[in-house]
Scaffold this active site. Structure first.
Site, PDB file in Angstrom:
ATOM      1  N   ASP A  30      14.072  -4.040  81.329  1.00  0.00           N
ATOM      2  CA  ASP A  30      15.376  -3.865  81.954  1.00  0.00           C
ATOM      3  C   ASP A  30      15.464  -4.764  83.190  1.00  0.00           C
ATOM      4  OD1 ASP A  30      17.652  -1.319  81.896  1.00  0.00           O
ATOM      5  OD2 ASP A  30      17.568  -2.616  83.656  1.00  0.00           O
ATOM      6  N   ASN A  86      22.028   6.854  77.110  1.00  0.00           N
ATOM      7  CA  ASN A  86      23.334   7.137  77.702  1.00  0.00           C
ATOM      8  C   ASN A  86      24.383   6.892  76.617  1.00  0.00           C
ATOM      9  OD1 ASN A  86      22.219   7.637  80.265  1.00  0.00           O
ATOM     10  ND2 ASN A  86      22.217   5.456  80.755  1.00  0.00           N
ATOM     11  N   GLN A  93      26.855   4.997  80.199  1.00  0.00           N
ATOM     12  CA  GLN A  93      26.612   3.817  79.350  1.00  0.00           C
ATOM     13  C   GLN A  93      27.453   2.644  79.852  1.00  0.00           C
ATOM     14  OE1 GLN A  93      27.275   4.389  75.119  1.00  0.00           O
ATOM     15  NE2 GLN A  93      26.399   2.396  74.601  1.00  0.00           N
ATOM     16  N   VAL A  95      26.509  -0.815  78.613  1.00  0.00           N
ATOM     17  CA  VAL A  95      26.449  -1.841  77.563  1.00  0.00           C
ATOM     18  C   VAL A  95      26.657  -1.131  76.228  1.00  0.00           C
ATOM     19  CG1 VAL A  95      25.086  -3.648  76.465  1.00  0.00           C
ATOM     20  CG2 VAL A  95      24.840  -3.247  78.934  1.00  0.00           C
ATOM     21  N   HIS A  99      21.067   1.446  72.831  1.00  0.00           N
ATOM     22  CA  HIS A  99      19.741   1.126  73.371  1.00  0.00           C
ATOM     23  C   HIS A  99      19.097   2.394  73.884  1.00  0.00           C
ATOM     24  CE1 HIS A  99      22.819   0.645  76.461  1.00  0.00           C
ATOM     25  NE2 HIS A  99      21.920   1.086  77.334  1.00  0.00           N
ATOM     26  N   HIS A 101      16.376   3.801  76.577  1.00  0.00           N
ATOM     27  CA  HIS A 101      15.606   3.475  77.778  1.00  0.00           C
ATOM     28  C   HIS A 101      14.217   4.120  77.642  1.00  0.00           C
ATOM     29  CE1 HIS A 101      19.120   2.239  80.389  1.00  0.00           C
ATOM     30  NE2 HIS A 101      19.765   2.969  79.505  1.00  0.00           N
TER      31      HIS A 101
HETATM   32  P1  AMP Z   1      23.244   1.747  80.071  1.00  0.00           P
HETATM   33  O1  AMP Z   1      23.797   1.964  81.456  1.00  0.00           O
HETATM   34  O2  AMP Z   1      22.595   2.952  79.469  1.00  0.00           O
HETATM   35  O3  AMP Z   1      24.287   1.128  79.155  1.00  0.00           O
HETATM   36  O4  AMP Z   1      22.081   0.700  80.227  1.00  0.00           O
HETATM   37  C1  AMP Z   1      22.278  -0.664  80.291  1.00  0.00           C
HETATM   38  C2  AMP Z   1      21.024  -1.228  80.894  1.00  0.00           C
HETATM   39  O5  AMP Z   1      20.991  -2.604  80.614  1.00  0.00           O
HETATM   40  C3  AMP Z   1      20.943  -1.067  82.424  1.00  0.00           C
HETATM   41  O6  AMP Z   1      19.766  -0.349  82.752  1.00  0.00           O
HETATM   42  C4  AMP Z   1      20.909  -2.516  82.925  1.00  0.00           C
HETATM   43  O7  AMP Z   1      20.059  -2.676  84.041  1.00  0.00           O
HETATM   44  C5  AMP Z   1      20.388  -3.251  81.696  1.00  0.00           C
HETATM   45  N1  AMP Z   1      20.761  -4.652  81.606  1.00  0.00           N
HETATM   46  C6  AMP Z   1      21.977  -5.204  81.800  1.00  0.00           C
HETATM   47  N2  AMP Z   1      21.941  -6.530  81.599  1.00  0.00           N
HETATM   48  C7  AMP Z   1      20.671  -6.828  81.253  1.00  0.00           C
HETATM   49  C8  AMP Z   1      19.986  -8.041  80.917  1.00  0.00           C
HETATM   50  N3  AMP Z   1      20.619  -9.217  80.893  1.00  0.00           N
HETATM   51  N4  AMP Z   1      18.662  -7.973  80.621  1.00  0.00           N
HETATM   52  C9  AMP Z   1      18.025  -6.788  80.650  1.00  0.00           C
HETATM   53  N5  AMP Z   1      18.614  -5.621  80.949  1.00  0.00           N
HETATM   54  C10 AMP Z   1      19.920  -5.629  81.250  1.00  0.00           C
END
Ligand code: AMP
Length: 114
Positions: A30, A86, A93, A95, A99, A101
């Protein structure tokens, strides 16, 4: 349709620290870690979120969980990790490509389940 950040990482259009990869998923660090070890286990199939999965994704979901087990063994954290999904904007959430974590090295038990 525009690709999510994770699709771009899967397609190697964006850089990431890749910990593990096979035909079904990728595991990356992450970019903004919330624990000493914070990895993201991402299916290559672009599923938006857990609640968008269907019966036919059952084997894939199992594969993602077993990938967590495998990576945790490799990192020697097999008895000390949390898994978080999430699901939806109101649940944090950001993204919209499923995914999981994988977090280790910090105790989240009060935060998550108190
Ligand atoms: P969520 O909030 O559950 O959608 O998690 C998205 C996660 O993606 C967060 O913990 C971010 O820090 C992580 N994230 C966003 N962009 C990147 C990236 N380019 N490379 C790695 N992790 C990322």
């Amino acid at each position: 349709m525009t690709k999510t950040i994770f699709e771009k990482i899967i397609d190697k259009e964006l850089p990431a620290n890749i910990i593990f990869e096979d035909e079904k998923c990728i595991v990356i660090e992450d970019i903004s870690p919330k624990a000493p070890i914070h990895l993201l286990v991402i299916p290559k199939k672009p599923i938006k979120m857990l609640s968008a999965m269907s019966e036919k994704d059952q084997a894939l979901l199992g594969h993602l969980m077993l990938t967590i087990k495998k990576v945790a063994e490799q990192l020697d954290i097999k008895d000390n990790f949390n898994v978080v999904i999430n699901n939806g904007e109101k649940a944090g959430q950001t993204v919209f490509h499923l995914h999981l974590h994988l977090l280790s090295g910090k105790n989240f038990s009060d935060l998550l389940l108190a």
